[in-house]
Write an enzyme that holds these catalytic residues in place. Structure first.
Site, short mmCIF file in Angstrom:
data_model
loop_
_atom_site.label_atom_id
_atom_site.label_comp_id
_atom_site.label_asym_id
_atom_site.label_seq_id
_atom_site.Cartn_x
_atom_site.Cartn_y
_atom_site.Cartn_z
CB SER A 142 -0.88 0.00 1.26
OG SER A 142 -1.51 1.26 1.44
CE1 TYR A 155 -3.81 -2.10 5.25
CE2 TYR A 155 -3.15 0.13 4.65
CZ TYR A 155 -3.57 -1.13 4.28
OH TYR A 155 -3.76 -1.44 2.95
#
Length: 249
Positions: A142, A155
């Site tokens: 990501s 995350y």
């Protein structure tokens, strides 16, 4: 694409978003797909859609947190198609929240799926790739694996870990002469179910607004996966950052 035709590709997180779009994209280009995710009904629909268009696909209900499920997915590829050429480690969770919310169950879930799930996939396929001295391991990180955002600390941490894992794997494979290629993809706001998994109300609202403003279709990432797979076997493009032209991530 010429270098994709006939390749056997495993995809985890294949039941929606980037995984689903990639399954359809690669099937169109002649790949043989082995699909893994937790939701059987969605996998069945995707596989049937591919078969209806003359493609080849099988599926298995897969929880990437369980090492044995990853091993079984590789075994399914071999028993059905006789080989494995590539694996796309795409399963992921993003139930973001501020640290002060102490959503420790979500912290652990992200570590389990986003890090351990990747390691389980690598462990399941690496002996085969090393033995045949070829293979391609592709992983979804990501843009949160390149920079840190408030409210996304855990995350981000998991996606930075993916970056480190994949880079070390690339280097070790090169040193060992096993000809294993790697590619890590860093998507920004791309269509997926990640935002739906955010239970923290304030965080969910902010991310939903972000994605509603900028989101691009998951097929855009599928195009990148296909591009990576289509490169000559002597060429690795190890990192791709992809996002909306209008998003200042």
């Amino acid at each position: 694409m010429k270098n994709i035709q006939g390749k056997v590709v495993i995809i985890t997180g294949a039941s929606s978003g980037i995984g689903e779009a990639t399954a359809y994209k690669l099937a169109e280009q002649g790949a043989k797909l082995v699909l893994g995710a937790r939701r059987e009904e969605k996998l069945k629909v995707i596989a049937n859609n591919i078969l209806a268009k003359g493609g080849e696909a099988v599926y298995r209900v897969t929880d990437v947190v369980k090492a044995e499920d990853n091993t079984a997915l590789v075994a399914l590829a071999k028993s059905t198609f006789g080989k494995v050429d590539a694996i796309f480690l795409n399963a992921g969770l993003m139930p973001n929240s501020p640290f002060s919310a102490l959503e420790t169950d979500n912290w652990n879930a992200m570590v389990d799926v986003n890090i351990k799930g990747v390691l389980n996939g690598i462990a399941a396929v690496l002996p085969t790739f090393e033995a045949q001295k070829s293979g391609h391991i592709i992983c979804t990180s990501s843009v949160a694996g390149l920079k840190v955002y408030p409210g996304g600390g855990v995350y981000c941490g998991t996606k930075w870990a993916v970056k480190a894992i994949m880079e070390a794997l690339r280097m070790e494979s090169a040193q060992a002469g096993t000809h294993i290629r790697t590619a890590t993809i860093y998507p920004a706001a791309v269509q997926s179910e990640l935002v739906a998994g955010i239970s923290n109300e304030a965080t969910s609202s902010a991310y939903r607004q972000l994605y509603d403003t900028y989101e691009i279709p998951a097929e855009r990432v599928a195009n990148v996966v296909a591009f990576a797979l289509a490169q000559p076997d002597d060429t690795t493009i190890s990192e791709f950052t992809i996002g909306p032209t209008t998003q200042p991530w």
